[in-house]
Design a protein around this motif. Structure first.
Motif, PDB file in Angstrom:
ATOM      1  N   THR A  61       0.792  -1.140   0.092  1.00 55.00           N
ATOM      2  CA  THR A  61      -0.051  -0.018   0.147  1.00 55.00           C
ATOM      3  C   THR A  61       0.884   1.182   0.074  1.00 55.00           C
ATOM      4  OG1 THR A  61      -1.441  -1.174   1.294  1.00 55.00           O
ATOM      5  CG2 THR A  61      -1.976   1.208   1.255  1.00 55.00           C
ATOM      6  N   LEU A  62       0.727   2.258  -0.916  1.00 49.80           N
ATOM      7  CA  LEU A  62       1.547   3.281  -1.067  1.00 49.80           C
ATOM      8  C   LEU A  62       0.949   4.497  -0.506  1.00 49.80           C
ATOM      9  CD1 LEU A  62       2.438   2.714  -4.863  1.00 49.80           C
ATOM     10  CD2 LEU A  62       3.909   2.244  -2.784  1.00 49.80           C
ATOM     11  N   PRO A  63       1.943   5.460  -0.482  1.00 49.22           N
ATOM     12  CA  PRO A  63       1.746   6.651   0.182  1.00 49.22           C
ATOM     13  C   PRO A  63       1.122   7.630  -1.134  1.00 49.22           C
ATOM     14  CG  PRO A  63       3.977   6.630   0.164  1.00 49.22           C
ATOM     15  CD  PRO A  63       3.462   5.350  -0.265  1.00 49.22           C
ATOM     16  N   ILE A  64       0.229   7.095  -1.772  1.00 47.64           N
ATOM     17  CA  ILE A  64      -0.199   7.651  -3.315  1.00 47.64           C
ATOM     18  C   ILE A  64      -1.721   7.708  -3.181  1.00 47.64           C
ATOM     19  CG2 ILE A  64      -0.023   7.326  -5.652  1.00 47.64           C
ATOM     20  CD1 ILE A  64       2.854   6.920  -5.242  1.00 47.64           C
TER      21      ILE A  64
ATOM     22  N   MET B 233       2.214  11.921  -1.030  1.00 48.46           N
ATOM     23  CA  MET B 233       1.751  12.604   0.269  1.00 48.46           C
ATOM     24  C   MET B 233       2.557  13.687   0.375  1.00 48.46           C
ATOM     25  SD  MET B 233      -0.788  11.342   1.786  1.00 48.46           S
ATOM     26  CE  MET B 233      -1.905   9.997   0.984  1.00 48.46           C
TER      27      MET B 233
ATOM     28  N   PHE C   6       8.472   8.600   4.730  1.00 48.95           N
ATOM     29  CA  PHE C   6       7.040   9.175   5.439  1.00 48.95           C
ATOM     30  C   PHE C   6       6.920   8.606   6.947  1.00 48.95           C
ATOM     31  CE2 PHE C   6       6.588   8.661   0.949  1.00 48.95           C
ATOM     32  CZ  PHE C   6       6.037  10.115   0.765  1.00 48.95           C
ATOM     33  N   ALA C   7       7.301   7.287   7.181  1.00 46.99           N
ATOM     34  CA  ALA C   7       7.376   6.764   8.527  1.00 46.99           C
ATOM     35  C   ALA C   7       8.478   7.368   9.455  1.00 46.99           C
ATOM     36  CB  ALA C   7       7.525   5.479   8.314  1.00 46.99           C
ATOM     37  N   ARG C   8       9.669   7.781   8.389  1.00 44.31           N
ATOM     38  CA  ARG C   8      10.858   8.419   9.412  1.00 44.31           C
ATOM     39  C   ARG C   8      10.600   9.854   9.549  1.00 44.31           C
ATOM     40  NH1 ARG C   8      15.326   7.370   6.124  1.00 44.31           N
ATOM     41  NH2 ARG C   8      16.609   8.039   7.805  1.00 44.31           N
ATOM     42  N   GLY C   9       9.765  10.509   8.917  1.00 49.40           N
ATOM     43  CA  GLY C   9       9.530  11.800   8.974  1.00 49.40           C
ATOM     44  C   GLY C   9      10.562  12.622   8.178  1.00 49.40           C
ATOM     45  N   HIS C  10      11.204  12.237   7.386  1.00 45.97           N
ATOM     46  CA  HIS C  10      12.131  12.875   6.246  1.00 45.97           C
ATOM     47  C   HIS C  10      11.350  13.420   5.008  1.00 45.97           C
ATOM     48  CE1 HIS C  10      15.498  12.569   8.914  1.00 45.97           C
ATOM     49  NE2 HIS C  10      15.348  11.212   9.149  1.00 45.97           N
ATOM     50  N   LEU C  11      10.443  14.087   5.227  1.00 50.72           N
ATOM     51  CA  LEU C  11       9.518  14.490   3.998  1.00 50.72           C
ATOM     52  C   LEU C  11      10.151  15.443   3.105  1.00 50.72           C
ATOM     53  CD1 LEU C  11       6.839  14.439   6.638  1.00 50.72           C
ATOM     54  CD2 LEU C  11       6.524  12.790   4.430  1.00 50.72           C
TER      55      LEU C  11
ATOM     56  N   GLY D  76       1.780  19.226   3.487  1.00 50.97           N
ATOM     57  CA  GLY D  76       1.362  17.875   4.281  1.00 50.97           C
ATOM     58  C   GLY D  76       0.904  16.852   3.694  1.00 50.97           C
ATOM     59  N   ALA D  77       0.338  15.986   4.471  1.00 48.31           N
ATOM     60  CA  ALA D  77      -0.296  14.616   3.896  1.00 48.31           C
ATOM     61  C   ALA D  77      -1.622  14.816   3.106  1.00 48.31           C
ATOM     62  CB  ALA D  77      -0.017  13.575   4.887  1.00 48.31           C
TER      63      ALA D  77
ATOM     64  N   ARG E 297      -0.909  19.782  12.317  1.00 51.42           N
ATOM     65  CA  ARG E 297      -1.567  18.976  11.484  1.00 51.42           C
ATOM     66  C   ARG E 297      -1.662  17.376  12.042  1.00 51.42           C
ATOM     67  NH1 ARG E 297       1.155  21.355   6.273  1.00 51.42           N
ATOM     68  NH2 ARG E 297       2.629  19.625   7.035  1.00 51.42           N
TER      69      ARG E 297
ATOM     70  N   ASP F 211      -0.072  15.330  10.944  1.00 54.42           N
ATOM     71  CA  ASP F 211       1.386  14.968  10.757  1.00 54.42           C
ATOM     72  C   ASP F 211       2.277  15.325  11.584  1.00 54.42           C
ATOM     73  OD1 ASP F 211       1.569  17.263   9.698  1.00 54.42           O
ATOM     74  OD2 ASP F 211       1.854  16.499   7.430  1.00 54.42           O
TER      75      ASP F 211
ATOM     76  N   TYR G 129      -0.563   8.525   6.020  1.00 54.76           N
ATOM     77  CA  TYR G 129       0.506   8.439   4.900  1.00 54.76           C
ATOM     78  C   TYR G 129      -0.314   7.285   3.820  1.00 54.76           C
ATOM     79  CZ  TYR G 129       3.248  11.725   6.816  1.00 54.76           C
ATOM     80  OH  TYR G 129       4.042  12.617   7.360  1.00 54.76           O
TER      81      TYR G 129
END
Ligand code: FAD
Ligand code: NAD
Ligand code: FMN
Ligand code: ZN
Lengths: 179, 415, 970, 87
Positions: free
Chosen positions: B248-251, B341, B397-402, B409-410, C675, C677, D42
């Motif tokens: 499942t993607l962040p898309i 995202m 995304f999980a690590r927060g290095h967006l 934001g997401a 937010r 996030d 996400y």
């Protein structure tokens, strides 16, 4: 320091008035007095009956969404009194200055409105209201007669709406007047 | 057959039967690398796998005709005016590859560095563009801030006098521009095919089979094909193909419309974007004004949009250039995009060791085509990320290095 | 002289002359003429040049599919390129000019391209122009681009107006021919609300080309009018959209010499139809033979249309090419009118022929002529002297709209045509558009389809006409005709000829969609209305397959091109977006404010005074006055939200990252909203006016966004909470009164004790004002001064502001605008959306402590601790000052460590906000710098490559004044 | 879908009156593991087919709605108030 009473200035005080466009008067635009406009918010699940009973005058209650109404027009009593009477089921937010009302009437009023809103006006009964967009502007639209409507708009946009209505009404020969 | 001035001349004179630009083989039973998606990125990946890494036992499987996806329906803008360090070097590499592309693959994709001008309508916008322009300059990318008079000199027919949102200046990247989009797909297809890659249209991948935690084969509308490595480059359909491998993607997939006007004599010779509404415009080499705006906003695979959007785009267009009022719009179409995202792409490995993912290009992946192909090929060939694509990780995304250029934001429809 | 006008007939008003010009030549026609018919009547056959080879072209249709006769009409701001002469109605003094030719239509240098055509085949661009590489941008591309396009657009403003409107109906009928009229009549008689739109200037479709049916047409139209059907002639339905909404454009005044400024020139209709009947007719197929583009050649139905509607003869001697009965009918009609038919050439089985003209069975070999047709060579047969050809290659149903929402056309062997699925949700197809032929059959079909459509919405209708047999059998598409290698045009406008398509197929672009893109067939302004079917036939042959297997390319809006103007409507120029005025707008204007657009708002930016020469001077004065005495600033644009309900406190506690549950009544608190996030969304103060009543302020930029966010949380996340939200932004005029004298000035109009004890920092209460109204007073400060925000009902705003200004006159109070406000807040180190840019977390701004560690849940709590959000090297808020006080800093400059090379790797952050601090006498900045909170005092370089500047600077605390907050609490 | 959305409170209204947020996803429990929150914020199923989205009738009744629709055909199956059926 102000020794005199502070006086309110209507949002449309300096709006254009007169006759615009083609000959004929298919529609008349009128600025309405800024007398009373309260937003009533019902606690979820509250029976609206007490609020409905509270209203008076021609179409004084405009439903603008589930559990939300505008109480408009001339009435007696202050907001605080009304709030006391309607608590705890209803909260009242004073919008008397927040929204400005204008009326549109005449045989071309519906055609003029169709230029801005997608609401099917043929299905909007007298006394009925709809919260909708007129072009880019949010309005509360109410039908007050077979050929008569009332529009409430955020105060900051009142002049924009006024000018837009005149522009779109030129085809019908619009008359614009102060209250 | 190599294209040259002479070959065109000779073919013209002799009327010799031309050769197909790329071969149309039947799919083989097995390939070293199967690339799903015959769009710009998939074809470019195949091309660079063959050319840079000598991997030629490769198939590109495309469910429609070659180039039927977003490569064939975008507004053709290329630029490398990115803000964040995760993006900026990658897009600049892409720009450099564009600059040498025609000579590289012997196909004229009409790379046209006519400049990209982003209008500024407020101080806050100018500040944001100055930040961006300086980030570009730090990486040696060309950027300049124009004042109102400079803009007026290059685009005199913008609304300078009666605009609701006055034009206060612009940021310009002169090396930005446009490329003939279809030709990019065709050029890569031809170049890849000539090096041994099988390009297989009308071949939809319907399932991905695994064994012992590795991808073994894909099920397609033209039969089962085994693969040693599988690479997904399916853009707007990434959610579907990734799901075939249990990912499942962040898309989200969203439709974006684009439009073209009737053909006109030269009207505008740069790409220009409106800063006070969603509108951007350039002129194609056929004379059509190619323009677009914002995405439709709801999830869609339908490759078509709605009327509200074209109205919105036309309003912004006329607000920016009043003279457009009398120009007629010829055609509207849409593509479906892989909106990520954080608005930035993904080029990464997955939990399956021989499954590779290229996705999340949003509405901006055309300009990325060459670098995406090169970096994805690098990842597949070396099993390690290319240095300019290192930030495009799936776990960011999980690590927060967006890598969130807009700070939205997401919520993909805000990017 | 109108050489080709018949002495009688037509639907013209011959009593009136309409003067017009073409390429400067004065000509005339009559009301009822189109530009094309009037040109033909004047013997002007050469009307245009094609795109690539500049071939001489005349008109080939009488309708909206016209690919050739495009011209520029109108003058100045009304200049309209690429106008179809066939659709432009003649009006007095119309100016038309031909396009894409130089120096003249007659003598066009560009025609030389035709000589090079063997090198300019499909796709030639992609194979050439690559050597030497530098030549592409300097030489080749400019040439290609100069040659591109047809007409030239004006760069002037359009003087006309455009409007949009909505319509709702039970049944929309698209097309006013036999089928459409019957559909409308059927529905209207049943009492349904009906809209009937036709792109033509008159309703009637094919009936208009058949004088025998005119009486019936008149009867039907009269009845439709009495039944209240909304008849929209000159209205093209251009697209079918989701929700059964159709887009249409009405050419309201395009046929008038001088459009009235009181009405739109075009009107965009958005028609929400419960059901629709598509009765758009059929397009006659041109034949693909050598020379098929010579002026004088047109379709048979165009010929009939010009003959009957405008009484224009196509030529002196007309050859008719037909595959099926259409040409026979035309031949008979022409002979009845006394016109000479040079030959009737039948390519299939036609009916019996008793006319004078010789009947020839054969196919066209080659048409001969240059700018006008001279003769026609029959393949292996005679050469026919003729100055006109009418051709009928069968009919293609017009199914565009039915395919706009994803449906694919399906080949019908019976109809020899691509048909759209006949029954889609909300749309049925009738008449020739469904493949039928014959007036009577179409009437019957239209009526039956309307009845079926109404049945879907529960309305019973009696068909106005009964079923009737068709009058012809369908004919298969012909494809390429004749053996010669000369050019046989498929897509006229783009000069795509048969060989281009076979070449494309041989090069691997045989898929219909690839062939389209490689050759540009079907991509011209007519979108392949005439050519696509022939292209499919040619590709099928090249691929050795069937037309059905090749298929058609995707149909897309617009059915015919639509102007930007119509699509934009009234949203243009200054009316692009509405303007939102603050309740203090008039007050600020009176004081001479300069305004700045902020979203839709106009905000007062600064208040210049006599003698001040630049904005900086005014702003400095305003800032210093606030710091020294007092100022009044309009902050009405801040979002204001009233929150009611017994759970309002709990709700706010979940909305903000800091605590709100225990906020006492009468107090305000600054809050940070995240937010989900973890990044900051917005900030602002929220005050508790009663246990179950809060007043929230948001930033101007996110007022709407925060409202929407709160509604989402209340309705979708926690509908179990009793919380009710109302936007009150416009209800309140809100002003900040800031400065050491603020209290004493305000005390003069507020009838409540404002002493520090009675009304301390962060107090928030309703207070009576002198003059008889209530206001809401908050002791909050953005400027860092002793300050209040006073909200009064908007209508009283200006009176109250005037009163405060008068009250503060002795202290020298001034009005200050958004610019001074910005300087004040930067001096104080307060953040706005320049800093809260969607990528910062509270700790980045030094507000990490605000994040409640004890609340079990709030929006944004759960992802705030990811490694990327807690990295000590994240950019953090700092102040920056230049080492040389004379050097200004610019927002958007980046920060480099001292001595570091200017590379992206060395980038350490950027300046978010800068100001000239009149208080400090030099430039100051806020910045987000990697690990910045630990680096106060460090020397860095502020790098602004765009301005070639590298400025030595020092990182500091972001608070430049009153770090101990003594002023706030004074 | 989309050109006209049938708002359960206001009737059919054009797309211009709505703002779309995205998938309807239940908010995880406050004490849910962080992976669940990451997925919530996400990850998206993003199907080609039936889907439920949150739409806001921002130009009308200002209610948040659950729009069940097909992402391939744009057919709208149902539109309900987001608060409906919730505690
Ligand atoms: C209207 C519009 C305007 C745009 N404008 C720009 C712009 O100006 N500049 C810019 O940089 N970017 C722009 N973009 C974005 C850009 O087009 C895309 O990001 C980019 O093309 C995506 O990469 P691609 O070329 O590989 O995608 P695609 O061409 O979409 O390739 C993906 C391919 O995968 C195929 N596929 C999917 N599923 C399967 C399956 N199961 N089996 C086999 N094949 C499959 C698809 O059919 C498709 O051909 C725009 C996009 C659109 C829609
Ligand atoms: N002789 C033949 O073989 C043959 C073949 C086909 C049709 N016809 C004749 O044509 C007539 C068919 O009647 P009909 O009503 O089906 O078609 P029609 O051609 O009479 O009417 C169709 C009308 O639709 C209009 N139209 C098309 N698309 C439109 C759009 N998007 N927006 C607005 N208007 C649009 C056209 O301008 C036209 O007026 C019959 O008389 C029939 O005999 C003859
Ligand atoms: C840059 C660009 C320019 C285009 N120019 C034209 C054009 O001049 N004429 C045309 O009919 N279509 C033009 N198109 C649109 C295509 O016809 C087509 O609609 C688009 O590629 C999407 O494919 P589809 O409509 O087959 O789904 C253009 C498309 C792009 C991307
Ligand atoms: Zn609603």
């Amino acid at each position: 320091m102000p020794d005199t009473l502070l006086t309110a200035r209507p949002a449309l005080a300096n709006a254009a008035t007169g006759h615009f466009g083609l000959p004929g008067a298919g529609v008349t635009l009128t600025a309405l007095p800024e007398d009373r406009l309260w937003q009533a918010l019902a606690r979820p699940g509250t029976d609206p009956a007490p609020l409905l009973a509270y209203g008076a005058g021609p179409c004084p209650l405009r439903s603008i969404g589930p559990g939300q109404w505008l109480i408009v027009g001339v009435g007696t009593g202050t907001l605080a009194e009304a709030q006391a009477a309607l608590a705890p089921g209803f909260a009242l937010s004073d919008q008397t200055h927040g929204r400005v009302r204008v009326s549109l009437s005449g045989p071309s009023a519906a055609d003029l409105l169709a230029k801005g809103t997608a609401v099917n006006l043929a299905l909007l009964p007298e006394g009925g209201a709809a919260q909708t967009l007129f072009g880019h502007l949010g309005i509360t639209l109410a039908r007050t007669g077979p050929e008569a409507f009332e529009l409430a708009v955020l105060r900051g946009f009142a002049l924009s709406l006024w000018d837009e209505l005149i522009l779109l009404g030129r085809e019908y020969g619009i008359g614009a007047r102060a209250a | 057959m190599r294209y040259s001035a002479l070959s065109v001349l000779l073919n013209g004179l002799t009327g010799k039967a031309p050769a197909p630009a790329w071969r149309s083989p039947e799919p083989k039973a097995e390939y070293d690398v199967v690339i799903v998606g015959g769009g710009g990125h998939g074809l470019a990946t195949a091309y660079y796998l063959a050319r840079e890494f000598g991997i030629t036992n490769v198939a590109v499987l495309e469910k429609g005709y070659v180039g039927s996806g977003n490569i064939g329906r975008n507004t053709t803008i290329i630029r490398s005016n990115y803000l964040l360090p995760g993006n900026n070097p990658f897009y600049e590499l892409s720009m450099k590859l564009w600059e040498g592309l025609e000579q590289d693959f012997n196909f004229n994709a009409m790379v046209s560095q006519r400049g990209v001008v982003n209008l500024i309508h407020s101080d806050a916008q100018r500040d944001a563009y100055r930040r961006r322009g300086n980030a570009m300059r730090l990486h040696g990318v060309d950027a300049e801030i124009l004042d109102r008079d400079q803009v007026r000199r290059i685009l005199p027919f913008l609304d300078f006098d009666n605009a609701r949102f006055p034009i206060k200046g612009a940021i310009r990247q002169r090396r930005g521009g446009t490329v003939r989009h279809d030709a990019v797909a065709w050029g890569y297809a031809r170049g890849a095919s000539a090096r041994g890659v099988d390009i297989i249209p009308h071949c939809e991948v319907t399932a991905i089979r695994q064994d012992h935690g590795r991808v073994t084969e894909v099920e397609t509308s033209r039969g089962t094909i085994r693969c040693k490595r599988l690479a997904l480059a399916t853009a707007g359909h990434s959610g579907i193909t990734a799901a075939m491998a249990g990912i499942t993607l962040p898309i989200e997939t969203h439709a974006l419309q684009a439009y073209v006007s009737e053909g006109l004599k030269p009207f505008i010779d740069t790409v220009v974007t409106f800063g006070a509404g969603h509108f951007y415009l350039s002129q194609s080499d056929k004379g059509g004004l190619v323009f677009g705006g914002d995405i439709e906003g709801y999830n869609s695979y339908a490759q078509r949009g709605n009327l509200a959007n074209i109205e919105h785009v036309a309003e912004a267009g006329v607000a920016m250039i009043p003279a457009l009022s009398r120009v007629r719009v010829l055609r509207a179409w849409a593509g479906v995009m892989d909106m990520s995202m954080d608005g930035s792409p993904i080029i990464d490995k997955t939990h399956l060791p021989n499954l590779y993912l290229n996705a999340g290009w949003c509405y901006g992946g055309f300009k990325a085509t060459p670098a995406s192909g090169l970096c994805f090929a690098h990842l597949i060939a070396k099993d390690a990320p290319h240095e300019v694509a290192r930030a495009f990780r799936l776990d960011r995304f999980a690590r927060g290095h967006l890598i969130d250029e807009k700070g939205q934001g997401a919520q993909p429809n805000l990017h | 002289m109108t050489s080709h006008r018949l002495p009688t007939g037509g639907r013209l008003d011959r009593s009136r002359r309409v003067e017009f010009s073409f390429d400067g030549k004065a000509l005339h026609g009559h009301p009822g003429d189109t530009l094309a018919s009037a040109l033909l009547a004047n013997g002007q056959r050469l009307m245009a040049r094609s795109f690539k080879y500049h071939r001489p072209r005349g008109v080939i249709t009488a309708g909206s599919a016209e690919p050739n006769a495009l011209m520029t009409i109108g003058r100045e701001g009304r200049t309209e390129p690429n106008t179809r002469a066939t659709m432009a109605e003649l009006y007095q003094w119309l100016e038309a000019n031909s396009q894409n030719r130089w120096p003249s239509l007659d003598q066009d240098i560009g025609a030389l391209n035709g000589l090079l055509s063997r090198f300019l085949g499909a796709g030639f661009y992609y194979k050439t122009f690559m050597w030497p590489a530098s030549f592409w941008e300097k030489v080749y591309e400019p040439i290609i681009r100069r040659a591109a396009g047809l007409g030239r657009a004006t760069t002037l403003q359009d003087p006309d107006r455009y409007e949009k409107t909505w319509a709702h109906c039970d049944l929309l009928v698209i097309g006013g021919g036999a089928a459409g009229l019957a559909a409308a009549l059927t529905a209207a008689r049943a009492g349904a609300s009906v809209v009937l739109a036709d792109e033509g200037m008159e309703l009637g479709g094919g009936m208009l080309s058949d004088p025998a049916s005119w009486p019936q047409l008149a009867e039907i139209l009269a009845e439709l009018a009495t039944l209240g059907v909304r008849l929209l002639p000159r209205t093209t339905v251009f697209g079918w959209y989701d929700g059964n909404v159709f887009g249409a454009v009405e050419r309201v005044q395009k046929h008038l010499a001088v459009p009235s400024p009181d009405a739109p020139i075009e009107r965009l209709w958005r028609i929400a139809a419960r059901q629709a009947v598509l009765a758009s007719g059929a397009e006659e197929r041109p034949m693909v033979f050598a020379g098929n583009d010579i002026p004088g050649i047109m379709t048979a139905s165009a010929t009939a249309s010009y003959l009957h509607r405008q009484a224009v003869a196509p030529g002196k001697r007309t050859a008719i090419l037909t595959q099926g009965p259409a040409g026979f009918t035309l031949a008979a009609q022409m002979e009845a009118l006394g016109l000479e038919v040079a030959a009737l050439v039948s390519l299939g089985n036609g009916p019996a022929w008793q006319g004078k003209a010789p009947l020839i069975r054969g196919i066209p070999g080659k048409a001969i002529g240059g700018k006008s047709l001279k003769s026609l060579q029959i393949e292996g047969g005679p050469r026919i002297e003729a100055d006109a050809i009418a051709m009928s290659g069968g009919f293609s149903p017009v199914i565009h709209l039915a395919c706009h929402r994803g449906a694919r056309p399906v080949w019908s062997d019976a109809r020899h045509a691509f048909l759209a699925p006949s029954e889609q949700d909300g749309l049925l197809i009738a008449g020739a558009a469904a493949g039928l032929s014959g007036h009577a059959a179409c009437l019957g079909d239209g009526a039956a389809r309307a009845a079926a459509a109404l049945a879907r919405i529960g309305l019973r209708a009696e068909p106005a006409f009964g079923p009737a047999p068709e009058d012809a059998v369908a004919q298969a598409p012909l494809g390429e005709l004749g053996k010669t290698k000369a050019k046989k045009f498929v897509d006229y406008q783009n000069d795509v000829h048969a060989k281009d398509l076979t070449l494309a197929a041989a090069e691997g672009y045989a898929d219909a969609e690839l062939a389209k893109r490689y050759t540009t067939s079907g991509m011209a302004t007519d979108q392949g209305k005439l050519g696509n079917i022939n292209a499919a036939a040619i590709l099928a042959k090249a691929r050795g397959t069937t037309i059905a297997a090749v298929g058609l390319t995707t149909f897309r809006p617009f059915y015919t091109p639509v102007s930007f103007g119509a699509l934009a409507g009234t949203s243009r120029g200054h009316d692009f977006q509405p303007t939102r005025l603050s309740p203090l707008h008039g007050w600020a204007k009176t004081l001479g404010a300069e305004f700045v657009e902020t979203g839709l708002w106009l905000r007062s930016a600064w208040f210049p005074r006599a003698g001040e020469t630049g904005w900086r001077q005014s702003v400095d004065r305003e800032v210093l006055t606030v710091r020294r005495a007092a100022g009044l600033c309009d902050v009405s644009t801040l979002g204001k939200i009233e929150i009611f309900g017994t759970d309002a406190a709990e709700f706010l506690n979940r909305i903000y990252c800091n605590g709100f549950a225990k906020l006492p009544v009468g107090r305000a608190r600054y809050g940070l909203m995240l937010r989900e996030d973890g990044f900051i969304y917005d900030d602002g103060t929220t005050s508790r006016l009663a246990t179950d009543h809060f007043y929230m302020t948001t930033t101007t930029a996110l007022a709407a966004g925060v409202m929407t966010h709160l509604e989402f949380c209340a309705q979708a996340l926690w509908p179990d909470l009793d919380v009710r939200i109302a936007s009150a932004t416009d209800q309140w005029a809100q002003m900040a009164i800031a400065g050491p004298m603020a209290r004493q000035i305000l005390q003069r109009i507020v009838e409540a004790d404002l002493s520090n004890e009675a009304f301390p920092f962060m107090a928030a209460r309703e207070v009576p004002l002198k003059g008889g109204i209530m206001g809401r007073l908050f002791r909050i400060s953005f400027s860092g001064e002793l300050a209040y925000e006073l909200a009064v009902p908007a209508g009283y705003g200006e009176a109250v502001a005037d009163a405060i200004m008068a009250a503060g006159a002795p202290e020298g109070i001034c009005a200050y605008g958004a610019e001074a406000l910005a300087v004040l807040r930067i001096e104080k180190g307060h953040v706005t959306h320049a800093e809260i840019n969607g990528t910062v977390v509270p700790a980045d701004l030094g507000m990490g402590k605000m994040v409640s560690p004890v609340k079990p849940d709030f929006i944004g709590k759960h992802l705030l601790h990811r490694e990327g959000l807690t990295d000590p090297q994240r950019p953090q808020l700092v102040g920056v000052v230049p080492l040389d006080p004379a050097t200004p800093l610019r927002t958007g400059s980046h920060v480099l460590a001292k001595g570091a090379a200017a590379t992206l790797e060395n980038d350490q952050g950027y300046l978010t906000s800068t100001a000239h601090s009149p208080h400090l006498g030099h430039s100051i900045a806020l910045a987000l710098v990697a690990g910045g909170s630990q680096r106060h005092g460090e020397e860095v370089v502020v790098w602004d490559g765009l301005n070639d500047a590298a400025i030595p600077a020092r990182l500091t605390s972001p608070v430049f004044i009153d770090p101990k907050n003594e002023k706030l609490h004074a | 879908m989309a050109s006209l959305i049938p708002c359960p409170h206001c009737g059919p209204r054009p797309k211009e009156e709505f703002t779309v947020r995205g998938a309807v996803l239940p908010r995880p429990a406050a004490d849910a593991p962080v992976e669940e929150w990451q997925a919530h914020v996400y990850l998206r199923e993003n199907p080609r087919g039936d889907y439920a989205e949150h739409w806001h009738h921002s130009g009308g009744c200002r209610r948040w709605l659950v729009v069940k629709r097909n992402t391939a055909t744009h057919a709208v199956h149902s539109v309900t108030d987001a608060a409906e059926g919730r505690p």
